[in-house]
Design a protein around this motif. Structure first.
Motif, short mmCIF file in Angstrom:
data_model
loop_
_atom_site.label_atom_id
_atom_site.label_comp_id
_atom_site.label_asym_id
_atom_site.label_seq_id
_atom_site.Cartn_x
_atom_site.Cartn_y
_atom_site.Cartn_z
N PRO A 89 0.86 -1.18 0.00
CA PRO A 89 0.00 0.00 0.00
C PRO A 89 0.90 1.24 0.00
O PRO A 89 1.86 1.31 0.77
N SER A 90 0.60 2.19 -0.87
CA SER A 90 1.53 3.32 -1.07
C SER A 90 0.78 4.64 -1.12
O SER A 90 0.00 4.89 -2.03
N TYR A 91 1.04 5.48 -0.14
CA TYR A 91 0.43 6.81 -0.11
C TYR A 91 1.54 7.84 -0.03
O TYR A 91 2.26 7.90 0.97
N GLU B 202 4.42 7.99 -1.69
CA GLU B 202 5.67 7.24 -1.54
C GLU B 202 6.51 7.33 -2.82
O GLU B 202 7.20 6.40 -3.19
N ASP C 113 -2.68 4.66 -3.20
CA ASP C 113 -3.90 5.00 -2.46
C ASP C 113 -4.22 6.48 -2.63
O ASP C 113 -4.23 7.24 -1.66
N ASN D 25 -7.78 9.00 -1.92
CA ASN D 25 -7.21 8.31 -0.78
C ASN D 25 -8.32 7.61 0.02
O ASN D 25 -9.23 8.26 0.54
N GLY E 141 -7.43 5.03 2.33
CA GLY E 141 -6.82 4.50 3.55
C GLY E 141 -6.17 3.15 3.33
O GLY E 141 -6.48 2.43 2.38
N LYS E 142 -5.27 2.81 4.25
CA LYS E 142 -4.44 1.61 4.09
C LYS E 142 -5.25 0.32 4.04
O LYS E 142 -4.90 -0.60 3.29
N ALA F 292 -6.55 -0.15 0.63
CA ALA F 292 -5.42 -0.41 -0.28
C ALA F 292 -4.95 -1.86 -0.16
O ALA F 292 -4.69 -2.53 -1.16
N ASP G 237 4.76 -2.69 4.33
CA ASP G 237 4.77 -1.24 4.13
C ASP G 237 5.83 -0.87 3.11
O ASP G 237 6.93 -1.43 3.08
N CYS G 238 5.49 0.13 2.32
CA CYS G 238 6.34 0.59 1.23
C CYS G 238 7.58 1.34 1.74
O CYS G 238 8.55 1.49 1.03
N ASP G 239 7.52 1.82 3.00
CA ASP G 239 8.65 2.59 3.53
C ASP G 239 9.75 1.71 4.13
O ASP G 239 10.66 2.20 4.78
N GLN H 224 9.71 -0.27 6.58
CA GLN H 224 9.75 -0.47 8.04
C GLN H 224 9.58 -1.95 8.37
O GLN H 224 9.96 -2.40 9.45
N ARG I 196 11.55 4.47 9.21
CA ARG I 196 10.95 4.81 7.89
C ARG I 196 12.04 5.35 6.97
O ARG I 196 12.78 6.24 7.31
N1 UDP Z 1 -0.59 4.12 3.52
C1 UDP Z 1 -1.65 3.98 2.63
N2 UDP Z 1 -2.73 4.82 2.76
C2 UDP Z 1 -2.81 5.78 3.71
C3 UDP Z 1 -1.74 5.88 4.64
C4 UDP Z 1 -0.66 5.04 4.52
O1 UDP Z 1 -1.61 3.13 1.75
O2 UDP Z 1 -3.80 6.51 3.76
C5 UDP Z 1 0.57 3.22 3.41
C6 UDP Z 1 1.93 3.92 3.45
O3 UDP Z 1 2.33 4.38 2.17
C7 UDP Z 1 2.83 2.83 4.00
C8 UDP Z 1 1.90 2.07 4.96
O4 UDP Z 1 0.56 2.35 4.51
O5 UDP Z 1 3.27 1.94 2.99
C9 UDP Z 1 2.09 2.47 6.41
O6 UDP Z 1 1.91 3.86 6.53
P1 UDP Z 1 2.86 4.78 7.43
O7 UDP Z 1 4.28 4.43 7.19
O8 UDP Z 1 2.46 6.19 7.18
O9 UDP Z 1 2.37 4.40 8.88
P2 UDP Z 1 3.09 3.74 10.16
O10 UDP Z 1 4.53 3.46 9.82
O11 UDP Z 1 2.94 4.75 11.22
O12 UDP Z 1 2.31 2.50 10.42
#
Ligand code: UDP
Ligand code: MG
Length: 197
Positions: free
Chosen positions: A7-9, A11, A40, A68, A70-71, A74, A91-93, A95, A196
């Motif tokens: 899921p990518s918002y 990114e 997303d 958008n 939300g995750k 997505a 997660d795309c970041d 983490q 991240r």
């Molecule tokens: N994401 C998404 N839609 C949203 C918010 C976040 O698809 O509305 C994705 C985001 O790109 C990432 C993952 O969900 O790949 C987790 O989001 P984030 O890193 O912001 O949150 P956290 O690390 O706090 O869980």
């Protein structure tokens, strides 16, 4: 084939980095894979990046939302688009450590149908965030009867588990809990939440 849903918002910078990192890890392991990036409704060039990367990397496919949502939405859109015999959501970041996917995939090959990613540490969250998270999962665990402390969306699901999840009539989904609820042969791997990128 292993399908990985990302899921990518907003990114845009992470799309090429994540695609390369996952390829560098999965190719030497001889794991056939596809990357399903779900844009997303990003406000930046995430969708253009997904299209660009997919031109040169046949592993990459994309799903594009009109806004958008939300995750949760997505993740479920990505799960409904997979071609593989199993799927991992991450997660795309970055983490969620990509190396752990290899461990999850090997467990799937041994016959596990759900491999839950459980957080060893919560990364660099504030004390208050940790306190609220702990209280939330204590309540959720109490209500559901499943130990969901340190549960996450980072998990592998067999195709037959996906099919069951996608048939559930829930409109407000809670992905990380639903995979506990559906049964199936499951196990857990632990991971450290990275910073991240
Ligand atoms: N994401 C998404 N839609 C949203 C918010 C976040 O698809 O509305 C994705 C985001 O790109 C990432 C993952 O969900 O790949 C987790 O989001 P984030 O890193 O912001 O949150 P956290 O690390 O706090 O869980
Ligand atoms: Mg994150």
């Amino acid at each position: 084939m292993l399908s990985i849903i990302l899921p990518s918002y907003n990114e845009e910078k992470m799309i090429p980095i994540a695609a390369k990192r996952l390829g560098d890890i999965l190719s030497p392991e001889n794991i056939d894979y596809e990357l399903v990036f779900v844009d997303d409704g990003s406000r930046d060039s995430t969708w253009a990046q997904i299209q660009e990367v997919s031109k040169n990397d046949s592993h990459v496919v994309g799903v594009h939302f009109s806004r958008n949502f939300g995750k949760e939405a997505a993740m479920f859109a990505g799960l409904s688009a997979v071609k593989g015999g199993c799927a991992v959501v991450m997660d795309c970041d970055l983490q969620h450590p990509p190396q752990t996917i290899v461990e999850m995939y090997r467990l799937w090959e041994q016959g596990y149908e759900i491999v839950e990613g459980i957080k060893n540490t919560r990364g660099d969250e504030s004390g208050l965030h940790k306190l609220f998270a702990r209280s939330f999962y204590k309540i959720i665990s109490g209500l559901t009867g499943f130990d969901m402390q340190n549960a996450s969306d980072f998990k592998l699901l067999d195709k037959k588990v996906l099919d069951v999840l996608l048939q559930m009539p829930e409109r407000k989904t809670f992905f990380r809990a639903m995979s506990f609820w559906v049964g199936f042969k499951s196990c857990q791997v632990t991971y450290d939440v990275a910073e991240r990128r």
